[in-house]
Motif scaffolding. Structure first.
Motif, PDB file in Angstrom:
ATOM      1  N   ALA A 103       0.838  -1.124   0.067  1.00  0.00           N
ATOM      2  CA  ALA A 103       0.082   0.068  -0.008  1.00  0.00           C
ATOM      3  C   ALA A 103       0.937   1.283  -0.072  1.00  0.00           C
ATOM      4  O   ALA A 103       1.901   1.335   0.517  1.00  0.00           O
ATOM      5  CB  ALA A 103      -0.941   0.072   1.053  1.00  0.00           C
ATOM      6  N   PRO A 104       0.501   2.174  -0.783  1.00  0.00           N
ATOM      7  CA  PRO A 104       1.147   3.516  -0.672  1.00  0.00           C
ATOM      8  C   PRO A 104       1.368   4.333   0.728  1.00  0.00           C
ATOM      9  O   PRO A 104       0.139   4.348   1.185  1.00  0.00           O
ATOM     10  CB  PRO A 104       0.629   4.372  -2.038  1.00  0.00           C
ATOM     11  CG  PRO A 104      -0.705   3.900  -1.984  1.00  0.00           C
ATOM     12  CD  PRO A 104      -0.573   2.287  -1.665  1.00  0.00           C
ATOM     13  N   ASP A 105       2.456   4.471   1.300  1.00  0.00           N
ATOM     14  CA  ASP A 105       2.407   5.328   2.573  1.00  0.00           C
ATOM     15  C   ASP A 105       3.405   6.325   2.393  1.00  0.00           C
ATOM     16  O   ASP A 105       4.707   5.801   1.805  1.00  0.00           O
ATOM     17  CB  ASP A 105       2.700   4.174   3.336  1.00  0.00           C
ATOM     18  CG  ASP A 105       2.410   4.829   4.910  1.00  0.00           C
ATOM     19  OD1 ASP A 105       2.378   5.998   4.964  1.00  0.00           O
ATOM     20  OD2 ASP A 105       2.515   4.004   5.949  1.00  0.00           O
ATOM     21  N   GLU A 106       3.488   7.581   2.704  1.00  0.00           N
ATOM     22  CA  GLU A 106       4.423   8.239   2.956  1.00  0.00           C
ATOM     23  C   GLU A 106       5.617   7.788   3.747  1.00  0.00           C
ATOM     24  O   GLU A 106       6.945   8.221   3.671  1.00  0.00           O
ATOM     25  CB  GLU A 106       3.926   9.786   3.420  1.00  0.00           C
ATOM     26  CG  GLU A 106       3.075  10.347   2.346  1.00  0.00           C
ATOM     27  CD  GLU A 106       2.335  11.628   2.839  1.00  0.00           C
ATOM     28  OE1 GLU A 106       3.019  12.213   3.915  1.00  0.00           O
ATOM     29  OE2 GLU A 106       2.008  12.458   2.169  1.00  0.00           O
ATOM     30  N   GLN A 107       5.170   6.948   4.902  1.00  0.00           N
ATOM     31  CA  GLN A 107       6.059   6.568   5.808  1.00  0.00           C
ATOM     32  C   GLN A 107       6.583   5.225   5.687  1.00  0.00           C
ATOM     33  O   GLN A 107       6.877   4.311   6.395  1.00  0.00           O
ATOM     34  CB  GLN A 107       5.733   6.711   7.020  1.00  0.00           C
ATOM     35  CG  GLN A 107       5.210   8.263   7.677  1.00  0.00           C
ATOM     36  CD  GLN A 107       6.499   8.927   7.600  1.00  0.00           C
ATOM     37  OE1 GLN A 107       7.493   8.641   7.906  1.00  0.00           O
ATOM     38  NE2 GLN A 107       6.273  10.371   7.171  1.00  0.00           N
ATOM     39  N   SER A 108       6.311   4.579   4.477  1.00  0.00           N
ATOM     40  CA  SER A 108       6.902   3.117   3.964  1.00  0.00           C
ATOM     41  C   SER A 108       8.358   3.071   4.314  1.00  0.00           C
ATOM     42  O   SER A 108       9.139   3.881   4.105  1.00  0.00           O
ATOM     43  CB  SER A 108       6.562   2.805   2.537  1.00  0.00           C
ATOM     44  OG  SER A 108       7.165   3.782   1.614  1.00  0.00           O
ATOM     45  N   PRO A 109       8.495   1.676   5.051  1.00  0.00           N
ATOM     46  CA  PRO A 109      10.078   1.414   5.335  1.00  0.00           C
ATOM     47  C   PRO A 109      10.860   1.412   3.905  1.00  0.00           C
ATOM     48  O   PRO A 109      10.396   1.172   2.941  1.00  0.00           O
ATOM     49  CB  PRO A 109       9.585   0.158   6.025  1.00  0.00           C
ATOM     50  CG  PRO A 109       8.482  -0.552   5.513  1.00  0.00           C
ATOM     51  CD  PRO A 109       7.572   0.936   5.061  1.00  0.00           C
ATOM     52  N   GLU A 110      11.973   1.490   4.219  1.00  0.00           N
ATOM     53  CA  GLU A 110      12.861   1.406   3.267  1.00  0.00           C
ATOM     54  C   GLU A 110      12.961  -0.290   2.930  1.00  0.00           C
ATOM     55  O   GLU A 110      12.843  -1.098   3.686  1.00  0.00           O
ATOM     56  CB  GLU A 110      14.236   1.654   3.678  1.00  0.00           C
ATOM     57  CG  GLU A 110      14.540   3.121   3.718  1.00  0.00           C
ATOM     58  CD  GLU A 110      14.274   3.939   2.499  1.00  0.00           C
ATOM     59  OE1 GLU A 110      14.835   3.382   1.302  1.00  0.00           O
ATOM     60  OE2 GLU A 110      14.038   4.967   2.404  1.00  0.00           O
ATOM     61  N   PRO A 111      13.161  -0.643   1.552  1.00  0.00           N
ATOM     62  CA  PRO A 111      13.179  -2.087   1.018  1.00  0.00           C
ATOM     63  C   PRO A 111      14.465  -2.897   1.972  1.00  0.00           C
ATOM     64  O   PRO A 111      15.524  -2.226   2.108  1.00  0.00           O
ATOM     65  CB  PRO A 111      13.616  -1.917  -0.298  1.00  0.00           C
ATOM     66  CG  PRO A 111      13.082  -0.755  -0.885  1.00  0.00           C
ATOM     67  CD  PRO A 111      13.262   0.217   0.375  1.00  0.00           C
ATOM     68  N   VAL A 112      14.184  -3.942   2.301  1.00  0.00           N
ATOM     69  CA  VAL A 112      15.076  -4.593   3.071  1.00  0.00           C
ATOM     70  C   VAL A 112      15.455  -5.810   2.190  1.00  0.00           C
ATOM     71  O   VAL A 112      14.693  -6.703   1.484  1.00  0.00           O
ATOM     72  CB  VAL A 112      14.352  -5.276   4.278  1.00  0.00           C
ATOM     73  CG1 VAL A 112      15.477  -6.245   4.799  1.00  0.00           C
ATOM     74  CG2 VAL A 112      13.903  -4.240   5.228  1.00  0.00           C
ATOM     75  N   VAL A 113      16.759  -6.034   1.643  1.00  0.00           N
ATOM     76  CA  VAL A 113      17.595  -7.056   1.062  1.00  0.00           C
ATOM     77  C   VAL A 113      18.081  -7.973   1.619  1.00  0.00           C
ATOM     78  O   VAL A 113      18.774  -7.917   2.685  1.00  0.00           O
ATOM     79  CB  VAL A 113      18.664  -6.381   0.256  1.00  0.00           C
ATOM     80  CG1 VAL A 113      19.287  -7.453  -0.724  1.00  0.00           C
ATOM     81  CG2 VAL A 113      17.924  -5.022  -0.751  1.00  0.00           C
ATOM     82  N   VAL A 114      17.532  -9.378   1.412  1.00  0.00           N
ATOM     83  CA  VAL A 114      17.902 -10.476   2.204  1.00  0.00           C
ATOM     84  C   VAL A 114      18.451 -11.313   1.128  1.00  0.00           C
ATOM     85  O   VAL A 114      17.980 -11.833  -0.178  1.00  0.00           O
ATOM     86  CB  VAL A 114      16.562 -11.429   2.635  1.00  0.00           C
ATOM     87  CG1 VAL A 114      17.011 -12.582   3.359  1.00  0.00           C
ATOM     88  CG2 VAL A 114      15.850 -10.500   3.550  1.00  0.00           C
ATOM     89  N   MET A 115      19.810 -11.629   1.308  1.00  0.00           N
ATOM     90  CA  MET A 115      20.408 -12.274   0.338  1.00  0.00           C
ATOM     91  C   MET A 115      20.284 -13.924   0.683  1.00  0.00           C
ATOM     92  O   MET A 115      20.233 -14.311   1.793  1.00  0.00           O
ATOM     93  CB  MET A 115      22.218 -12.294   0.640  1.00  0.00           C
ATOM     94  CG  MET A 115      22.519 -10.652   0.488  1.00  0.00           C
ATOM     95  SD  MET A 115      22.149 -10.209  -1.170  1.00  0.00           S
ATOM     96  CE  MET A 115      23.571 -11.287  -2.024  1.00  0.00           C
ATOM     97  N   VAL A 116      20.325 -14.581  -0.495  1.00  0.00           N
ATOM     98  CA  VAL A 116      20.072 -16.053  -0.387  1.00  0.00           C
ATOM     99  C   VAL A 116      21.411 -16.747  -0.278  1.00  0.00           C
ATOM    100  O   VAL A 116      22.115 -16.851  -1.182  1.00  0.00           O
ATOM    101  CB  VAL A 116      19.079 -16.529  -1.716  1.00  0.00           C
ATOM    102  CG1 VAL A 116      18.987 -17.955  -1.501  1.00  0.00           C
ATOM    103  CG2 VAL A 116      17.851 -15.760  -1.823  1.00  0.00           C
ATOM    104  N   LEU A 117      21.514 -17.104   1.047  1.00  0.00           N
ATOM    105  CA  LEU A 117      22.839 -17.787   1.110  1.00  0.00           C
ATOM    106  C   LEU A 117      22.766 -19.211   1.486  1.00  0.00           C
ATOM    107  O   LEU A 117      23.770 -20.027   1.425  1.00  0.00           O
ATOM    108  CB  LEU A 117      23.679 -16.984   2.390  1.00  0.00           C
ATOM    109  CG  LEU A 117      23.992 -15.440   1.952  1.00  0.00           C
ATOM    110  CD1 LEU A 117      24.267 -14.770   3.278  1.00  0.00           C
ATOM    111  CD2 LEU A 117      24.709 -15.517   1.245  1.00  0.00           C
TER     112      LEU A 117
END
Length: 233
Positions: A15-29
């Motif tokens: 959902a659009p949100d002005e306070q949306s969190p930054e994308p979290v990058v999860v490496m597949v290890l």
């Protein structure tokens, strides 16, 4: 595209949100789900458990005035079979974790050392290779395998897809093996049979021995995880 080697991006909400969190990058290890590799990993663990059992029987036989036969040769043959299975499993489960040239070289070196140890064990069984050089080759392989398990477990700890029970078991077992080898090695620098040497040797053998005996359970846990996740896809 091989999605198993791509980072996963999670935005937390669509959902659009002005306070949306930054994308979290999860490496597949962690290792990719693979039923076949899981079966080989479980087989590896079972073979090594049985090999450890025969080693215990051999030492009991020696303590009672018996000989190493047939328990020692059976242990050597099973250990060789285990190293062959490890050579098949090791590169597959390390693929996603080995992202640098150095890491990939380390994985290949450990796999080759495991195969060489398997060959030397079989040559020992058929009495082509003496006990001393075969044991030295096996010890080098074990040290590399221990270091590999520690590295892999630490790397997997950064991937939430890998169950904590697996990487924690690997770290605990690897550190116990390393501590045992260090203590035993330090005891060899002191006069044999002295109090100081025994204070290092006894806990070193106990710590390293127990860790070595339970080590196969790590492969069984891992194999069950690979089979379960493959079936869930």
């Amino acid at each position: 595209m091989n999605t198993a080697e791509q980072p996963t991006v999670s935005t937390g909400s669509d959902a659009p949100d002005e306070q949306s969190p930054e994308p979290v990058v999860v490496m597949v290890l962690g290792p990719a789900p693979d039923r076949a590799t899981g079966k080989v990993s479980v087989a590896l663990g079972v073979v090594n458990l049985v090999a450890g059992g025969f080693l215990i029987v051999m030492f009991v036989s020696l303590a009672q005035g018996g000989s190493t036969a047939p328990w020692g040769p059976i242990n050597d043959a099973l250990a060789a079979a285990g190293n062959i299975l490890l050579t098949l499993v090791l590169p597959r489960i390390s693929r996603n974790a080995a992202r640098s040239r150095l890491a990939r070289g380390f994985v290949r070196t450990t796999a080759v050392a495991s195969l060489v140890s398997a060959v030397s064990g079989l040559l020992l069984v058929v009495r082509v290779l003496p006990f001393e050089p075969s044991t030295a080759i096996s010890m080098v392989a074990i040290v590399l395998q221990c270091a590999w398990m520690l590295w892999l477990s630490r790397t997997w700890a950064r991937d939430p897809r890998v169950p904590a029970a697996i990487w924690r078991f690997g770290l605990t077992t690897g550190l116990a093996l390393l501590a045992g080898m260090v203590l035993v090695g330090a005891s060899l620098l002191l006069p044999f049979g002295s109090t100081a040497a025994n204070l290092l040797l006894i806990p070193g053998v106990a710590c390293g021995g127990v860790a070595w005996l339970v080590w196969p359970l790590w492969y069984i846990l891992l194999g069950r995880h690979l089979r379960r996740t493959d079936a869930a896809r």
